[in-house]
Design a protein around this motif. Structure first.
Motif, short mmCIF file in Angstrom:
data_model
loop_
_atom_site.label_atom_id
_atom_site.label_comp_id
_atom_site.label_asym_id
_atom_site.label_seq_id
_atom_site.Cartn_x
_atom_site.Cartn_y
_atom_site.Cartn_z
N GLY A 1 -49.58 12.49 -20.03
CA GLY A 1 -50.81 12.35 -19.26
C GLY A 1 -50.70 11.48 -18.02
O GLY A 1 -51.72 11.14 -17.41
N GLU A 2 -49.48 11.15 -17.57
CA GLU A 2 -49.31 10.32 -16.38
C GLU A 2 -49.76 11.10 -15.14
O GLU A 2 -49.31 12.21 -14.89
CB GLU A 2 -47.85 9.92 -16.20
N PRO A 3 -50.65 10.52 -14.32
CA PRO A 3 -51.13 11.23 -13.12
C PRO A 3 -50.03 11.37 -12.07
O PRO A 3 -49.22 10.46 -11.89
CB PRO A 3 -52.28 10.34 -12.62
N ASP A 4 -50.01 12.52 -11.40
CA ASP A 4 -49.05 12.79 -10.31
C ASP A 4 -47.59 12.57 -10.73
O ASP A 4 -46.75 12.21 -9.90
CB ASP A 4 -49.36 11.93 -9.08
N PHE A 5 -47.29 12.81 -11.97
CA PHE A 5 -45.96 12.52 -12.51
C PHE A 5 -44.87 13.34 -11.82
O PHE A 5 -43.77 12.85 -11.56
CB PHE A 5 -45.95 12.79 -14.01
N PHE A 6 -45.17 14.59 -11.53
CA PHE A 6 -44.17 15.48 -10.95
C PHE A 6 -44.33 15.66 -9.44
O PHE A 6 -43.83 16.62 -8.86
CB PHE A 6 -44.24 16.86 -11.63
N ARG A 7 -45.01 14.72 -8.81
CA ARG A 7 -45.29 14.86 -7.38
C ARG A 7 -44.03 14.77 -6.52
O ARG A 7 -43.88 15.49 -5.55
CB ARG A 7 -46.29 13.80 -6.94
N HIS A 8 -43.12 13.87 -6.86
CA HIS A 8 -41.89 13.69 -6.08
C HIS A 8 -40.69 13.90 -6.98
O HIS A 8 -40.15 12.95 -7.55
CB HIS A 8 -41.86 12.30 -5.46
N GLY B 1 -29.94 21.79 -12.64
CA GLY B 1 -30.75 22.05 -13.82
C GLY B 1 -31.45 20.83 -14.39
O GLY B 1 -32.12 20.94 -15.43
N ALA B 2 -31.32 19.67 -13.77
CA ALA B 2 -31.97 18.45 -14.25
C ALA B 2 -32.97 17.95 -13.22
O ALA B 2 -32.71 18.01 -12.00
CB ALA B 2 -30.93 17.37 -14.54
N LEU B 3 -34.10 17.45 -13.68
CA LEU B 3 -35.10 16.89 -12.78
C LEU B 3 -34.68 15.49 -12.35
O LEU B 3 -34.25 14.67 -13.17
CB LEU B 3 -36.46 16.82 -13.48
N VAL B 4 -34.79 15.22 -11.07
CA VAL B 4 -34.48 13.90 -10.51
C VAL B 4 -35.74 13.37 -9.85
O VAL B 4 -36.28 14.00 -8.94
CB VAL B 4 -33.33 13.98 -9.48
N PHE B 5 -36.20 12.21 -10.32
CA PHE B 5 -37.41 11.61 -9.78
C PHE B 5 -37.05 10.65 -8.66
O PHE B 5 -36.16 9.82 -8.80
CB PHE B 5 -38.18 10.88 -10.89
N MET B 6 -37.77 10.80 -7.54
CA MET B 6 -37.46 10.00 -6.37
C MET B 6 -38.25 8.70 -6.39
O MET B 6 -39.44 8.68 -6.72
CB MET B 6 -37.77 10.80 -5.11
N ALA B 7 -37.59 7.61 -6.02
CA ALA B 7 -38.22 6.30 -5.97
C ALA B 7 -39.18 6.22 -4.79
O ALA B 7 -39.06 6.98 -3.82
CB ALA B 7 -37.15 5.21 -5.86
N PRO B 8 -40.14 5.30 -4.82
CA PRO B 8 -41.03 5.11 -3.67
C PRO B 8 -40.23 4.78 -2.40
O PRO B 8 -39.21 4.10 -2.45
CB PRO B 8 -41.90 3.92 -4.09
N GLN B 9 -40.71 5.28 -1.27
CA GLN B 9 -40.02 5.07 -0.01
C GLN B 9 -40.25 3.68 0.54
O GLN B 9 -41.34 3.13 0.42
CB GLN B 9 -40.51 6.08 1.03
N GLN B 10 -39.22 3.14 1.18
CA GLN B 10 -39.39 1.95 1.98
C GLN B 10 -39.96 2.35 3.33
O GLN B 10 -39.82 3.49 3.77
CB GLN B 10 -38.05 1.23 2.17
N ARG B 11 -40.58 1.41 4.03
CA ARG B 11 -41.18 1.69 5.33
C ARG B 11 -40.11 2.15 6.32
O ARG B 11 -40.36 3.07 7.12
CB ARG B 11 -41.90 0.44 5.86
N PHE B 12 -38.92 1.56 6.30
CA PHE B 12 -37.81 1.97 7.17
C PHE B 12 -37.53 3.46 6.99
O PHE B 12 -37.39 4.21 7.96
CB PHE B 12 -36.57 1.14 6.83
#
Length: 201
Positions: free
Chosen positions: A34-41, A47-58
């Motif tokens: 039930g995590e919101p926006d879990f698959f957004r990034h 064949g494996a899902l890779v979740f991207m970390a939050p971006q830095q401003r740079f």
């Protein structure tokens, strides 16, 4: 429409058959718990899902400024896009930071990914969590898919450094053609010039 619900029985491991590129368009908005926006990034690599970390401003500023300048200088048959997927095979669909693609493909607002044959340049901006993927894994996959040009952007003392590669058609791998500090000027995939230090000011 693929039914991805059975894959979640194996979560957080991938299902035994692996994820496919078509699954990404049918993932739910919420995560398995039930995590919101879990698959957004999320990207699909082998064949494996890779979740991207939050971006830095740079990172964000470079994506915005590079995309604008590439788009401004590109010939009419090409267009720059950012944070869109490219399909490299049935089990690999990364989301490069930006790409230069066929303008005809970019004009289709219904697209969720592009085919490798529509891509002329991929640019990856390295972040601390993506170093291994951006330096080793992704360039290999982009070259295997036939994408002719690849740029890797890294940070050095708060400034961008651009590593430029061109695919050798004889070997099918990328060959380095230059390391650019302060100023980038290239002739392929089209004539392009930019003051790199101004991109983050």
């Amino acid at each position: 429409m693929p039914d991805v619900s059975s894959a979640f029985e194996y979560w957080p491991a991938p299902p035994p058959w692996g994820w496919s590129v078509d699954d990404l368009d049918h993932l739910p908005c919420e995560g398995p718990n039930g995590e919101p926006d879990f698959f957004r990034h999320v990207e699909l690599i082998d064949g494996a899902l890779v979740f991207m970390a939050p971006q830095q401003r740079f990172h964000q500023r470079l994506i915005q400024e590079f995309t604008k300048r590439l788009d401004d200088q590109a010939p009419g048959y090409l267009a720059a896009v950012h944070r869109m997927d490219v399909k490299l095979g049935p089990r690999t669909r990364p989301c490069p930071d930006l790409m230069v693609i066929d303008a005809e493909a970019a004009a289709d607002n219904a697209r969720t990914f592009y085919e490798s044959r529509e891509v002329h340049l991929v640019v990856e901006i390295v972040s601390p969590e993506s170093v291994e993927r951006d330096r080793k894994l992704k360039p290999l996959r982009y070259a295997e898919a036939g994408i002719p040009h690849f740029w890797r952007v890294e940070e050095s003392d708060g400034r961008p450094v651009v590593y430029v590669y061109e695919r050798d058609p004889a070997t099918g791998v990328y060959t380095p053609t230059g390391i650019h500090h302060g100023h980038l000027a290239v002739q392929v995939p089209f004539p392009f010039e930019v003051d790199l230090d101004q991109l983050v000011k």
